[in-house]
Motif scaffolding. Sequence first.
Motif, mmCIF file in Angstrom:
data_model
loop_
_atom_site.group_PDB
_atom_site.id
_atom_site.type_symbol
_atom_site.label_atom_id
_atom_site.label_comp_id
_atom_site.label_asym_id
_atom_site.label_seq_id
_atom_site.Cartn_x
_atom_site.Cartn_y
_atom_site.Cartn_z
ATOM 1 N N ASP A 12 0.787 -1.214 0.000
ATOM 2 C CA ASP A 12 0.000 0.000 0.000
ATOM 3 C C ASP A 12 0.829 1.278 0.000
ATOM 4 O OD1 ASP A 12 0.920 -0.037 2.565
ATOM 5 O OD2 ASP A 12 -1.048 -0.044 3.525
ATOM 6 N N VAL A 13 2.162 1.178 -0.178
ATOM 7 C CA VAL A 13 2.959 2.392 -0.338
ATOM 8 C C VAL A 13 2.663 3.053 -1.677
ATOM 9 C CG1 VAL A 13 4.797 1.722 1.240
ATOM 10 C CG2 VAL A 13 4.925 1.032 -1.161
ATOM 11 N N VAL A 14 2.140 2.278 -2.617
ATOM 12 C CA VAL A 14 1.615 2.821 -3.867
ATOM 13 C C VAL A 14 0.276 2.142 -4.121
ATOM 14 C CG1 VAL A 14 1.995 3.270 -6.316
ATOM 15 C CG2 VAL A 14 3.963 3.045 -4.793
ATOM 16 N N LEU A 15 -0.754 2.935 -4.390
ATOM 17 C CA LEU A 15 -2.079 2.393 -4.684
ATOM 18 C C LEU A 15 -2.304 2.417 -6.195
ATOM 19 C CD1 LEU A 15 -4.135 4.322 -1.963
ATOM 20 C CD2 LEU A 15 -3.002 2.087 -1.758
ATOM 21 N N PHE A 16 -2.882 1.345 -6.708
ATOM 22 C CA PHE A 16 -3.133 1.240 -8.142
ATOM 23 C C PHE A 16 -4.622 1.046 -8.400
ATOM 24 C CE2 PHE A 16 1.231 -0.438 -7.589
ATOM 25 C CZ PHE A 16 1.914 0.486 -8.379
ATOM 26 N N VAL A 34 2.513 7.500 0.941
ATOM 27 C CA VAL A 34 3.229 7.585 2.209
ATOM 28 C C VAL A 34 3.259 9.057 2.640
ATOM 29 C CG1 VAL A 34 5.227 6.686 3.472
ATOM 30 C CG2 VAL A 34 4.738 5.817 1.193
ATOM 31 N N PRO A 35 2.093 9.654 2.884
ATOM 32 C CA PRO A 35 2.052 11.092 3.178
ATOM 33 C C PRO A 35 2.828 11.478 4.423
ATOM 34 C CG PRO A 35 -0.088 10.055 3.608
ATOM 35 C CD PRO A 35 0.739 9.050 2.872
ATOM 36 N N LEU A 67 -0.581 9.908 -12.566
ATOM 37 C CA LEU A 67 0.363 9.730 -11.461
ATOM 38 C C LEU A 67 0.113 10.844 -10.458
ATOM 39 C CD1 LEU A 67 2.802 8.147 -10.375
ATOM 40 C CD2 LEU A 67 4.266 9.607 -11.766
ATOM 41 N N GLN A 68 -0.266 10.471 -9.214
ATOM 42 C CA GLN A 68 -0.630 11.450 -8.197
ATOM 43 C C GLN A 68 -0.137 10.963 -6.831
ATOM 44 O OE1 GLN A 68 -4.959 11.593 -8.168
ATOM 45 N NE2 GLN A 68 -5.130 9.561 -7.279
ATOM 46 N N ALA A 69 -0.546 11.663 -5.765
ATOM 47 C CA ALA A 69 -0.084 11.295 -4.428
ATOM 48 C C ALA A 69 -1.155 11.556 -3.388
ATOM 49 C CB ALA A 69 1.184 12.062 -4.073
ATOM 50 N N SER A 70 -1.073 10.811 -2.291
ATOM 51 C CA SER A 70 -1.970 11.015 -1.154
ATOM 52 C C SER A 70 -1.506 12.207 -0.322
ATOM 53 C CB SER A 70 -1.986 9.763 -0.267
ATOM 54 O OG SER A 70 -2.491 8.657 -0.961
ATOM 55 N N GLY A 71 -2.452 12.808 0.385
ATOM 56 C CA GLY A 71 -2.127 13.926 1.267
ATOM 57 C C GLY A 71 -2.133 15.246 0.540
ATOM 58 N N ASP A 72 -2.148 16.325 1.318
ATOM 59 C CA ASP A 72 -2.219 17.675 0.766
ATOM 60 C C ASP A 72 -0.874 18.388 0.741
ATOM 61 O OD1 ASP A 72 -4.976 17.626 0.280
ATOM 62 O OD2 ASP A 72 -5.403 18.128 2.376
ATOM 63 N N ALA A 74 2.441 17.080 -0.213
ATOM 64 C CA ALA A 74 3.520 16.788 -1.160
ATOM 65 C C ALA A 74 3.109 15.763 -2.193
ATOM 66 C CB ALA A 74 4.754 16.282 -0.409
ATOM 67 N N PHE A 75 3.555 15.993 -3.417
ATOM 68 C CA PHE A 75 3.531 14.937 -4.427
ATOM 69 C C PHE A 75 4.632 13.939 -4.102
ATOM 70 C CE2 PHE A 75 5.488 13.507 -8.505
ATOM 71 C CZ PHE A 75 4.526 12.562 -8.815
ATOM 72 N N CYS A 76 5.867 14.419 -4.008
ATOM 73 C CA CYS A 76 6.998 13.580 -3.591
ATOM 74 C C CYS A 76 8.144 14.522 -3.268
ATOM 75 C CB CYS A 76 7.384 12.607 -4.701
ATOM 76 S SG CYS A 76 8.861 11.611 -4.338
#
Length: 412
Positions: A12-16, A34-35, A67-72, A74-76
């Motif tokens: 779950d460090v990356v969701l698909f 991994v926010p 390609l996106q990221a969880s949380g508000d 940071a992307f990465c």
Amino acid sequence: MEAKVMNDKAMDVVLFEERVCADGKRLAIATLNVPATLNALSLPMVQLLTARLKQWASDPQIALVLLQASGDKAFCAGGDLQQLYQSMRTHHASAAAGDCCANAYAAEFFASEYQLDYLIHRYPKPVLCWAHGVVMGGGVGLMMGASHKVVTEATRFAMPEAAIGLFPDVGGSWMLSRLPGKIGLFLALTGAQLRSADCLYAGIADYAIPHASREQLIAAILRQGWSISPFEAAQQLSQLLHSVAMPEAVLAGPLQEAATLIDRLCEGENWQHIVQKLRDHAYTDPWLQKAAASLHKAAPLSLALAWEAQRRAATMSLEQVFQMEYVLALRCAAHTDFAEGIRALLIDKDGKPQWQPADLQQLTAAHMETLVAAMFAAPDWPQHPLHDLAQPEVSVQQNEHNEHINLEEQAA
């Protein structure tokens, strides 16, 4: 239609996800998850992304990738520096400390990360990168190769690697050397942060879109019927993004306003003189003052490496740049500055790194010819570990180039 979730607890460090569009084709979504660490890119994340992107590339029902990221926040925000730090400490204390290839973790991490970045650059389908929040280091590597790069009102883009004893890698030397004027050199030396307006101005991003519009955009993507031609699909995606983008007239940024001054200060063939000019100039703009102040904290060797890497990258192919950066990254991991920079910033957090060499004056011309040249020297490998960078059939960007050629031939 409800999303088809394809992850499990162990990954779950990356969701698909795959979401079905109006014509039955699918939107593939990869979410860095991994926010708590600002989605810092770890080796497992790199491996998961690489495997799934390769699978989606060969699936004819996948029309495009988000390609996106969880949380508000940071992307990465970069790579997994904690693991790299531990591997460097162990390596420096070992009998093989002089062998830059003996740090197995660093060798695997950088090779895997650069292969993933290259895969995105050469991806045969549209890749939309939603670069919301902090985008640094490893996040820049993921964003840079995407065919459609979106920034938001919260984007904070930077490559501050010189502050931790590294250099702008992940293909950064290639990208920065191709920005207008002296912008790339300025960003590499200072690590200055850019917001959305200046990302657009520099050509780092393609669209600025409010973060609140993301779900609206995804809904529009799902209502769309997608062409089987990746080039035409990329054009369709461009039209959708344009329809929700913020008007350029309302955007402004300090980089654009300072571009003429930056070009003048960064002019010349002596990097130390340039650094000195950037340090000594009497700035009135707070953003420029902050950028110049960072030069007092950066590792002198990293400034030299950033300069030289960008100089070399200007005439190299993307493949050659990744191969050069891989050597340089391993050399940095074997040198003391990289571990010392991480220690001062993230481990002890004392903000007092002990750089080797300690100041610009110690990097004389002779030093540049020995130490810096040695940092770029490839080890005695039978063949370069990145000699076979995976190259999918044809990238979206190459499709666009070929399409222009075909149109010109038809017109003739």
